[in-house]
Design a protein around this motif. Structure first.
Motif, PDB file in Angstrom:
ATOM      1  N   THR A 171       8.619   4.114   5.872  1.00 12.93           N
ATOM      2  CA  THR A 171       7.672   5.054   5.281  1.00 12.93           C
ATOM      3  C   THR A 171       6.572   4.292   4.540  1.00 12.93           C
ATOM      4  O   THR A 171       6.870   3.438   3.700  1.00 12.93           O
ATOM      5  N   PRO A 172       5.307   4.604   4.854  1.00  8.71           N
ATOM      6  CA  PRO A 172       4.218   3.890   4.165  1.00  8.71           C
ATOM      7  C   PRO A 172       4.168   4.258   2.688  1.00  8.71           C
ATOM      8  O   PRO A 172       4.496   5.373   2.290  1.00  8.71           O
ATOM      9  N   SER A 173       3.758   3.296   1.867  1.00  9.54           N
ATOM     10  CA  SER A 173       3.647   3.532   0.438  1.00  9.54           C
ATOM     11  C   SER A 173       2.452   4.429   0.137  1.00  9.54           C
ATOM     12  O   SER A 173       1.568   4.636   0.977  1.00  9.54           O
ATOM     13  N   ARG A 174       2.425   4.936  -1.100  1.00  5.96           N
ATOM     14  CA  ARG A 174       1.304   5.798  -1.499  1.00  5.96           C
ATOM     15  C   ARG A 174      -0.007   5.018  -1.494  1.00  5.96           C
ATOM     16  O   ARG A 174      -1.058   5.566  -1.150  1.00  5.96           O
ATOM     17  N   LEU A 175       0.051   3.727  -1.861  1.00  7.74           N
ATOM     18  CA  LEU A 175      -1.156   2.907  -1.863  1.00  7.74           C
ATOM     19  C   LEU A 175      -1.679   2.722  -0.445  1.00  7.74           C
ATOM     20  O   LEU A 175      -2.885   2.807  -0.201  1.00  7.74           O
TER      21      LEU A 175
ATOM     22  N   ARG B  94      -9.106   1.537  14.969  1.00  9.76           N
ATOM     23  CA  ARG B  94      -8.096   1.066  15.924  1.00  9.76           C
ATOM     24  C   ARG B  94      -8.107  -0.459  16.042  1.00  9.76           C
ATOM     25  O   ARG B  94      -7.051  -1.088  16.155  1.00  9.76           O
ATOM     26  N   ASP B  95      -9.291  -1.052  15.999  1.00 10.29           N
ATOM     27  CA  ASP B  95      -9.406  -2.496  16.181  1.00 10.29           C
ATOM     28  C   ASP B  95      -9.101  -3.288  14.914  1.00 10.29           C
ATOM     29  O   ASP B  95      -8.543  -4.396  14.997  1.00 10.29           O
ATOM     30  N   HIS B  96      -9.455  -2.756  13.743  1.00  7.71           N
ATOM     31  CA  HIS B  96      -9.375  -3.546  12.516  1.00  7.71           C
ATOM     32  C   HIS B  96      -8.595  -2.875  11.383  1.00  7.71           C
ATOM     33  O   HIS B  96      -8.374  -3.513  10.351  1.00  7.71           O
ATOM     34  N   GLY B  97      -8.210  -1.629  11.549  1.00  6.69           N
ATOM     35  CA  GLY B  97      -7.612  -0.884  10.445  1.00  6.69           C
ATOM     36  C   GLY B  97      -6.357  -1.517   9.865  1.00  6.69           C
ATOM     37  O   GLY B  97      -6.243  -1.694   8.644  1.00  6.69           O
ATOM     38  N   ASP B  98      -5.401  -1.890  10.734  1.00  5.47           N
ATOM     39  CA  ASP B  98      -4.142  -2.463  10.247  1.00  5.47           C
ATOM     40  C   ASP B  98      -4.372  -3.775   9.497  1.00  5.47           C
ATOM     41  O   ASP B  98      -3.752  -4.030   8.446  1.00  5.47           O
ATOM     42  N   GLU B  99      -5.272  -4.600  10.022  1.00  8.21           N
ATOM     43  CA  GLU B  99      -5.546  -5.889   9.380  1.00  8.21           C
ATOM     44  C   GLU B  99      -6.176  -5.695   7.997  1.00  8.21           C
ATOM     45  O   GLU B  99      -5.791  -6.360   7.024  1.00  8.21           O
ATOM     46  N   VAL B 100      -7.121  -4.779   7.895  1.00 10.00           N
ATOM     47  CA  VAL B 100      -7.788  -4.530   6.619  1.00 10.00           C
ATOM     48  C   VAL B 100      -6.810  -3.954   5.601  1.00 10.00           C
ATOM     49  O   VAL B 100      -6.777  -4.372   4.433  1.00 10.00           O
ATOM     50  N   VAL B 101      -5.990  -3.005   6.030  1.00 14.49           N
ATOM     51  CA  VAL B 101      -5.020  -2.401   5.113  1.00 14.49           C
ATOM     52  C   VAL B 101      -4.031  -3.456   4.612  1.00 14.49           C
ATOM     53  O   VAL B 101      -3.693  -3.492   3.420  1.00 14.49           O
ATOM     54  N   ALA B 102      -3.565  -4.323   5.511  1.00 15.30           N
ATOM     55  CA  ALA B 102      -2.631  -5.369   5.096  1.00 15.30           C
ATOM     56  C   ALA B 102      -3.262  -6.295   4.062  1.00 15.30           C
ATOM     57  O   ALA B 102      -2.621  -6.669   3.064  1.00 15.30           O
ATOM     58  N   THR B 103      -4.532  -6.660   4.280  1.00 16.93           N
ATOM     59  CA  THR B 103      -5.229  -7.519   3.319  1.00 16.93           C
ATOM     60  C   THR B 103      -5.382  -6.836   1.971  1.00 16.93           C
ATOM     61  O   THR B 103      -5.152  -7.431   0.915  1.00 16.93           O
TER      62      THR B 103
ATOM     63  N   LEU C 286      -3.551  -4.456   0.724  1.00 18.65           N
ATOM     64  CA  LEU C 286      -2.240  -4.317   0.078  1.00 18.65           C
ATOM     65  C   LEU C 286      -1.813  -5.635  -0.570  1.00 18.65           C
ATOM     66  O   LEU C 286      -1.240  -5.642  -1.667  1.00 18.65           O
ATOM     67  N   ASP C 287      -2.079  -6.754   0.112  1.00 24.17           N
ATOM     68  CA  ASP C 287      -1.742  -8.055  -0.470  1.00 24.17           C
ATOM     69  C   ASP C 287      -2.535  -8.307  -1.757  1.00 24.17           C
ATOM     70  O   ASP C 287      -1.980  -8.786  -2.760  1.00 24.17           O
ATOM     71  N   LEU C 288      -3.827  -7.990  -1.739  1.00 22.02           N
ATOM     72  CA  LEU C 288      -4.656  -8.178  -2.932  1.00 22.02           C
ATOM     73  C   LEU C 288      -4.213  -7.263  -4.066  1.00 22.02           C
ATOM     74  O   LEU C 288      -4.161  -7.673  -5.237  1.00 22.02           O
TER      75      LEU C 288
ATOM     76  N   ASP D 259      -1.192  -6.053  -4.489  1.00 19.09           N
ATOM     77  CA  ASP D 259       0.105  -6.519  -4.981  1.00 19.09           C
ATOM     78  C   ASP D 259      -0.049  -7.722  -5.903  1.00 19.09           C
ATOM     79  O   ASP D 259       0.613  -7.820  -6.934  1.00 19.09           O
ATOM     80  N   ALA D 260      -0.984  -8.621  -5.541  1.00 14.62           N
ATOM     81  CA  ALA D 260      -1.221  -9.797  -6.392  1.00 14.62           C
ATOM     82  C   ALA D 260      -1.803  -9.397  -7.734  1.00 14.62           C
ATOM     83  O   ALA D 260      -1.539 -10.045  -8.752  1.00 14.62           O
ATOM     84  N   ALA D 261      -2.606  -8.329  -7.738  1.00 18.27           N
ATOM     85  CA  ALA D 261      -3.228  -7.876  -8.988  1.00 18.27           C
ATOM     86  C   ALA D 261      -2.346  -6.881  -9.744  1.00 18.27           C
ATOM     87  O   ALA D 261      -2.702  -6.456 -10.845  1.00 18.27           O
ATOM     88  N   GLY D 262      -1.205  -6.501  -9.164  1.00 20.28           N
ATOM     89  CA  GLY D 262      -0.307  -5.552  -9.814  1.00 20.28           C
ATOM     90  C   GLY D 262      -0.840  -4.138  -9.856  1.00 20.28           C
ATOM     91  O   GLY D 262      -0.492  -3.357 -10.755  1.00 20.28           O
ATOM     92  N   ARG D 263      -1.691  -3.776  -8.878  1.00 19.93           N
ATOM     93  CA  ARG D 263      -2.265  -2.431  -8.860  1.00 19.93           C
ATOM     94  C   ARG D 263      -1.456  -1.501  -7.972  1.00 19.93           C
ATOM     95  O   ARG D 263      -0.907  -1.926  -6.958  1.00 19.93           O
ATOM     96  N   THR D 264      -1.398  -0.243  -8.347  1.00 24.10           N
ATOM     97  CA  THR D 264      -0.681   0.769  -7.562  1.00 24.10           C
ATOM     98  C   THR D 264      -1.617   1.801  -6.957  1.00 24.10           C
ATOM     99  O   THR D 264      -1.163   2.756  -6.331  1.00 24.10           O
ATOM    100  N   ARG D 265      -2.904   1.616  -7.172  1.00 25.53           N
ATOM    101  CA  ARG D 265      -3.899   2.518  -6.591  1.00 25.53           C
ATOM    102  C   ARG D 265      -5.171   1.729  -6.307  1.00 25.53           C
ATOM    103  O   ARG D 265      -5.403   0.676  -6.918  1.00 25.53           O
ATOM    104  N   PRO D 266      -6.014   2.210  -5.387  1.00 31.10           N
ATOM    105  CA  PRO D 266      -7.250   1.483  -5.077  1.00 31.10           C
ATOM    106  C   PRO D 266      -8.150   1.360  -6.296  1.00 31.10           C
ATOM    107  O   PRO D 266      -8.280   2.294  -7.086  1.00 31.10           O
ATOM    108  N   SER D 267      -8.772   0.192  -6.450  1.00 34.21           N
ATOM    109  CA  SER D 267      -9.703  -0.010  -7.560  1.00 34.21           C
ATOM    110  C   SER D 267     -11.021   0.695  -7.252  1.00 34.21           C
ATOM    111  O   SER D 267     -11.335   0.970  -6.092  1.00 34.21           O
TER     112      SER D 267
END
Length: 348
Positions: A2-6, A23-32, A34-36, A38-46
């Motif tokens: 199940t995908p997270s709320r973020l 379709r071409d770039h969505g998964d890659e952008v979302v993964a990036t 999410l990593d940023l 997680d590193a910043a300790g955020r639970t919602r988009p800035s």
């Protein structure tokens, strides 16, 4: 899984992009993202992420991706937009928002007779510190903080309009808020890359000089016994010969001079004419909208509207030519150019 709320929030924001791009770039952008986060300790988009995704997504849908604009041009637009936004915000906070304590009886009524915003005249006092802080963050090299503050500036402008519509609290004139929003958006579009300190400080000094001239000219226009009139904060926003009115009065000559100087500089450093043209067309919206709304048949409309329409064609042509030079792969830095622009030598 199940995908997270973020993740769900980021995928909703990506709906601003065309389906094929997602379709071409969505998964890659979302993964990036999410990593940023997680590193910043955020639970919602800035706010910066939201503004960035929405702006680039809409631009992609319109076939005008910001990636088509050379990096060097985006940087220079951001420098002028951020410096002018910070200078204007600082000036307005001092001359238009701080209420005398106590309020003098001879200074007249408050603008519109509405409620004040604490010790300040309008909700503009909650907006103006944000771009100033963004300017400081950009000087210190904190690009993410600068982008977040610029995103908050855009949101604060929208919130100010909403608050004023739902309550009796005053807001700055709508045309002024529009210019603040546009300048913040221009600065936000260029801050993903590094903004050079010297360029920021030089641009800020020029805009501070422009505002100082406007303030001095405004003081000269007021009668010697009219200090109470000039010191009234509501005069700064709405009064004839007040600071904002005087800024608008000297804008045509200033914009023409600025674009002329930028055109000369762009002979050796392409991109400055485009930057001066883009930022220079945002500031004149103040007198044009004001003249159209309040002085439809007065000289102000002819001066503001006609004057800018007269110079729009030649300056637009100069900006297009400068953009083509800046986008050319042959526009490379040569030994006589300063080291500060070495990382912007390649425009694509």
């Amino acid at each position: 899984m199940t995908p997270s709320r973020l993740e769900v929030a980021y995928r909703r924001l990506l709906r601003c992009y065309p389906p094929r791009w997602r379709r071409d770039h969505g998964d890659e952008v979302v993964a990036t993202l999410l990593d940023l986060a997680d590193a910043a300790g955020r639970t919602r988009p800035s706010p910066a992420d939201i503004a960035d995704l929405v702006a680039h997504g809409l631009a992609a849908r319109l076939g005008a991706s910001l990636g088509l604009v050379p990096v060097v041009v985006r940087q220079r637009i951001a420098i002028l937009a951020l410096a002018s936004l910070a200078a204007l915000s600082s000036d307005l906070f001092v001359v238009a928002e701080v209420l005398p304590d106590p309020w003098p009886a001879y200074a007249g009524d408050l603008a519109g007779g509405g409620l004040t915003f604490g010790p300040f005249l309008t909700v503009g006092a909650a907006i103006y510190p944000l771009p100033v802080a963004a300017f400081v963050a950009a000087l210190l090299g904190a690009r993410r903080a600068a982008r977040s503050l610029l995103g908050l500036t855009c949101l604060a402008v929208c919130a100010a309009v909403l608050v004023a519509a739902l309550t009796d609290i005053e807001r700055p004139p709508l045309y002024l808020l529009l210019v603040l929003f546009l300048l913040a958006g221009m600065a936000l579009a260029g801050t993903p890359t590094k903004l050079h300190r010297r360029g920021l400080l030089t641009a800020a000094a020029l805009f501070v000089l422009f505002l100082a001239v406007a303030e001095g000219y405004s003081c000269l226009l007021v009668r010697p016994d009219g200090y109470a009139y000039y010191a009234n904060p509501s005069t700064a926003y709405r009064g004839p010969e007040g600071p904002v009115d005087t800024i608008q009065a000297i804008l045509p000559a200033t914009v023409i001079l600025g674009i002329t100087v930028a055109t000369v500089i762009s002979v050796r450093r392409p991109g400055w004419t485009v930057a001066a043209f883009v930022v220079g067309t945002a500031w004149p919206l103040m007198p044009i909208i004001k003249a159209t709304r309040y002085y439809t048949w007065g000289w102000e409309a002819d001066y503001a509207g006609g004057g800018f329409l007269l110079i729009l064609g030649p300056t637009a042509l100069a900006a297009v030519l400068d953009l083509s030079r800046a986008a050319s792969p042959h526009t490379l830095k040569t030994p006589h150019q300063p080291a500060e622009d070495q990382d912007t030598a390649t425009t694509k």
